[in-house]
Every structure is written in structure tokens, then in C-alpha cells.
Design an enzyme around this catalytic site. Structure first.
Site, PDB file in Angstrom:
ATOM      1  N   GLU A   3      -4.101  -4.110   1.267  1.00  0.00           N
ATOM      2  CA  GLU A   3      -3.287  -4.540   0.132  1.00  0.00           C
ATOM      3  C   GLU A   3      -2.717  -3.350  -0.639  1.00  0.00           C
ATOM      4  OE1 GLU A   3      -3.787  -6.268  -4.334  1.00  0.00           O
ATOM      5  OE2 GLU A   3      -5.409  -6.692  -2.919  1.00  0.00           O
ATOM      6  N   ARG A  28      -2.187   4.250  -3.752  1.00  0.00           N
ATOM      7  CA  ARG A  28      -2.232   3.557  -2.458  1.00  0.00           C
ATOM      8  C   ARG A  28      -0.984   3.843  -1.632  1.00  0.00           C
ATOM      9  NH1 ARG A  28      -5.710  -1.939  -2.265  1.00  0.00           N
ATOM     10  NH2 ARG A  28      -7.468  -1.204  -3.505  1.00  0.00           N
ATOM     11  N   ARG A  49      -9.455   2.774  -4.497  1.00  0.00           N
ATOM     12  CA  ARG A  49      -9.997   1.947  -5.576  1.00  0.00           C
ATOM     13  C   ARG A  49     -10.659   2.857  -6.613  1.00  0.00           C
ATOM     14  NH1 ARG A  49     -10.953  -3.551  -5.427  1.00  0.00           N
ATOM     15  NH2 ARG A  49     -10.877  -3.565  -3.150  1.00  0.00           N
ATOM     16  N   ARG A 104      -9.638   0.530 -14.686  1.00  0.00           N
ATOM     17  CA  ARG A 104     -10.442  -0.626 -14.270  1.00  0.00           C
ATOM     18  C   ARG A 104     -11.840  -0.176 -13.890  1.00  0.00           C
ATOM     19  NH1 ARG A 104      -6.096  -3.884 -10.366  1.00  0.00           N
ATOM     20  NH2 ARG A 104      -4.358  -3.809 -11.858  1.00  0.00           N
ATOM     21  N   SER A 141       0.417  -7.045  -5.202  1.00  0.00           N
ATOM     22  CA  SER A 141       0.334  -8.493  -5.383  1.00  0.00           C
ATOM     23  C   SER A 141       1.473  -8.921  -6.286  1.00  0.00           C
ATOM     24  CB  SER A 141      -0.998  -8.904  -6.023  1.00  0.00           C
ATOM     25  OG  SER A 141      -2.050  -8.853  -5.096  1.00  0.00           O
TER      26      SER A 141
END
Length: 430
Positions: A350, A391, A278, A263, A353
Site C-alpha cells: 500500500e 513509501r 511505517r 502516528r 488510500s
């Protein structure tokens, strides 16, 4: 993807529902395009009817020995006008489709109100946030001190937002991946896949990454082949059934895969650039479920429990929140986020999801269902992280850090690593 005809039929209700997520639906433009489309269709039908009459007339007059050159010229003119009307219809339908591709999914009626992450609603907490009697270090300082992370060499290789894991760090990443896959396949009933990491534009469009989020994707190609690096295994797993009709009685399908994920994070605006929270490249175990439309919410709750089980096995404190309507992902109608406790930040962040996309993705990818009595519809698709490796690793070493800088490995993971502690000097011990 929405059926634009349905949007027109819903009218103000469609406008209201999309406004809950901060999207302004331009019904006027859609109505105008439908009017142009209907005009083009009507014109083409009239011209075809006239063309048939002229063709019949040419045949009759030719048999009678009459001069039919003028009629033949008129027939050619009619064919040209038919092609023009058909071209207009195709152009308008392409414009309607292009608009439909950019309209987000309807939020569920019970999605919390609000337009930002601040409006999310906490559903529950699990575990007790780690209370340390010393000042906690973050995963970057811990990892570099132990020699399990090397961000300097990662930058030398690829620039910013990449990481290198070394020794026990690399072992932990592999162990987490194996642990999660084993958990999902042996306990939760998922079928494991190994899928391509490069996919076509059509595949990216099927799950909604294109056309809207092209700036967030890495793209490559050879000669005239255009391919995109997957941002998540959701893309290939969901599209396994693109352009297929699935017997409804065979559902649900439960799929999982480990993949690297790529990403550009074009919209992150410099957030979380430190460490492994990230990155441009990270790895993740993904969960995808394909179900009957009427079962999607129950399937979401089930999938959420599977993602939670990963953190529970590791003993990592977390909480579950329901995202506000305006904070939902493009294709989601309802989303739960799982946030894990990071002692260094003294907050939850987070880590997963889990989203119910209803039939939104299935319409784009043409994933249809058929009941035994012949009724056809679209499947529901759901996806969730179960879990991202980086993460999870950051949360694990922060929650299990010791005052001397060593890291305790929880028993459920130690089975896969072969060690139960990373010592302060970077060595491991059973």
C-alpha cells in the site's frame, strides 16, 4: 457520525449494514437512552407548565392579600425538579452522542464483501513489475550503502521508528514533495495550503480520529492547552470548513498540503518496523475534496486518478484494489488502495488510500451546504494520499536500482533533483 434517530428508524437495516464491516450495533441501548431522553423531556415540559400556573396563582393570591409562602416554596421545588429533568436530558444526550461517536460509517452497498485485506478486489494494474536479472536489495540496504539513509543516528536522536535522510536522500524527499504539489496544483486543480501541525481535540474529533483512535495519536500541550500532532493533513484541511454553511453551487473544493505526519502505530503490532514503510514521523502530500453528497463517488474516482498520476509520472508499477467492507477505515464508505510494486518483497504494498466518507465527517464537523432555494444538508468529504514521500522513495529506489547499487532517477523527478543518477559511491551525476 450517524444521527442516532436515523439508526433507530433504519432498525435491522442499520444492523445489517454495519455487520458487513464486522461491527455489532446495539440498538437496544440506543432505544433505552431515547426512552429516558423522551421521559426527561416530557417531565420537564409538564413541570414547566405547572410552574407557570403556580407563578400565576402566586400573583393572583398576593394581590388578594393571601399568604403565598407555601405556593412560593412549591414554585422553588418545581424549579429544582425542572433542573433535575433538564440535567437528566443533557446526560442522556451526552451518552447518545458518545455512542454515536464510536459507530463507524456504513459501507457502500457495492463495497466488496469480506472482513479483511484478503477480501479486497483488484480493480486494475498499471505498468510492469520490475524484473531484475540480479537479486534485488531492499530500500534499507540500498539507502544505507549509498549513505542516503542513517537509521542508526535516527535511533540515537529519537529511538525506534524514525529515519534520517542525508544528501541525495534528503534532496529526493524534497523533490518528490515539490513534484507532487506542482502536479496537483497545476494539472489537477487543487489549491495548496500550509496548515498547522498541531490541532485541537475538537478538530481531531471532526474527522473521526477521536475519540476512538486516541492511542494512535501523539499529544502535547502547554499549561492547560491540549494539542495533537496531525496524523495526516486530512485533519486540518477537512476541518477548514467546520461549523460553516457552504453554498452548494460553490462545490467542489479541492485542497492539497504537504505536512509531516505523526502516528504511534499502536495497532501495527510490529509490522514493517524495518526501514521507512511505517514510521512514527513521515511526510505526505494529502488530497482533500469537499463536494455535494450526490457527487461523492464521482469525486472519488477523480481523486483516485490524481493519486495514480503521481506514480505514472514516476513510471512506478502499481495496482488499484477496492477494499472489502470489513477492511474500510472508520469514516469511509468506500476506499480504493493503491499498492506499489516492491521488488525486494516481490509483492505490491500500500502506498495510498483514497476514501469517500460521504457525509459522515461533515456531520461530526458540522460542514453544511445550502442550495439557492434554501435546502440544507451536509457536504461529502473525501481524502487520499497523493503521495506519502517515504513509501514513494522506497519504491523508487527499489524499482530503479541497478546491479552495481546505483539508482537511476526518472526524468520527471530529475527535473527537481538536478541529477539523474545516484552513483554506487553515493555521489550524483547529471
Amino acid at each position: 457520525m450517524h444521527d442516532t434517530r436515523t439508526l433507530l428508524e433504519l432498525g435491522d437495516e442499520a444492523v445489517r449494514r454495519l455487520a458487513r464491516r464486522g461491527y455489532t450495533l446495539d440498538l437496544g441501548t440506543i432505544e433505552a437512552l431515547f426512552s429516558r431522553r423522551n421521559t426527561a423531556i416530557g417531565t420537564a415540559e409538564e413541570l414547566r407548565s405547572e410552574s407557570k400556573k403556580v407563578a400565576a396563582d402566586v400573583g393572583k393570591r398576593a394581590k388578594a392579600g393571601d399568604d403565598v409562602n407555601a405556593l412560593k416554596e412549591h414554585a422553588r421545588e418545581l424549579k429544582d425538579r425542572i433542573r433535575e429533568a433538564e440535567a437528566e436530558q443533557e446526560k442522556v444526550e451526552a451518552e447518545l452522542n458518545a455512542i454515536a461517536m464510536t459507530i463507524p460509517n456504513f459501507p457502500a452497498d457495492d463495497a466488496p464483501e469480506g472482513l479483511s485485506e484478503d477480501d479486497s478486489v483488484e480493480v486494475r494494474k498499471w505498468g510492469t513489475p520490475t524484473e531484475l536479472d540480479f537479486k534485488p536489495k531492499d530500500h534499507v540496504d540500498l539507502g544505507e550503502a549509498l549513505g542516503i539513509f542513517d537509521f542508526g543516528r535516527a535511533a540515537k536522536l529519537s529511538g525506534s521508528r524514525f529515519s534520517v535522510s542525508r544528501g541525495p536522500g534528503a534532496v529526493l524527499e524534497r523533490a518528490l514533495s515539490t513534484m507532487f504539489l506542482n502536479l496537483h496544483t497545476t494539472r489537477h486543480g487543487y489549491t495548496e495550503f500550509a496548515v498547522p501541525y498541531l490541532v485541537t481535540r475538537k478538530t481531531m474529533t471532526g474527522t473521526g480520529q477521536l475519540p476512538k483512535f486516541e492511542a494512535d495519536l501523539f499529544k502535547t500541550g502547554v499549561d492547560d492547552r491540549e494539542l495533537f500532532l496531525v496524523p495526516t493533513a486530512e485533519v486540518p484541511l477537512t476541518n477548514l470548513h467546520a461549523d460553516e454553511i457552504i453554498p452548494a453551487e460553490d462545490l467542489p473544493f479541492a485542497y492539497t498540503a504537504w505536512t509531516p505526519c505523526f502516528r504511534s502505530e499502536a495497532g501495527s503490532y510490529g509490522r514493517d518496523t524495518r526501514g521507512i514503510l511505517r514510521l512514527h514521523q513521515f511526510s505526505k502530500v494529502e488530497l482533500v475534496r469537499v463536494a455535494r453528497a450526490e457527487d461523492s463517488r464521482a469525486e472519488l474516482e477523480l481523486m483516485l486518478s490524481h493519486a495514480e498520476a503521481c506514480l505514472q509520472e514516476l513510471g512506478l508499477a502499481y495496482r488499484v484494489i477496492a477494499l472489502a467492507a470489513g477492511d474500510l477505515g472508520f469514516g469511509s464508505t468506500y476506499t480504493y488502495d493503491i499498492e506499489v510494486w516492491l521488488p525486494s518483497q516481490e509483492t505490491y504494498r500500500e502506498i495510498s488510500s483514497c476514501s469517500d466518507c460521504g457525509t459522515f465527517q461533515a456531520r461530526r464537523a458540522a460542514i453544511r451546504t445550502k442550495t439557492k432555494d434554501g435546502q440544507r444538508g451536509f457536504a461529502a468529504t473525501l481524502n487520499g494520499s497523493g503521495l506519502p514521500i517515504g513509501r514513494t522513495l522506497a519504491a523508487l529506489i527499489e524499482q530503479y536500482q541497478q546491479e552495481d547499487g546505483s539508482i537511476v532517477i526518472p526524468p520527471a523527478l530529475a527535473v527537481y533533483t538536478g541529477f539523474s543518477r545516484i552513483n554506487a559511491d553515493g555521489t550524483t551525476s547529471a
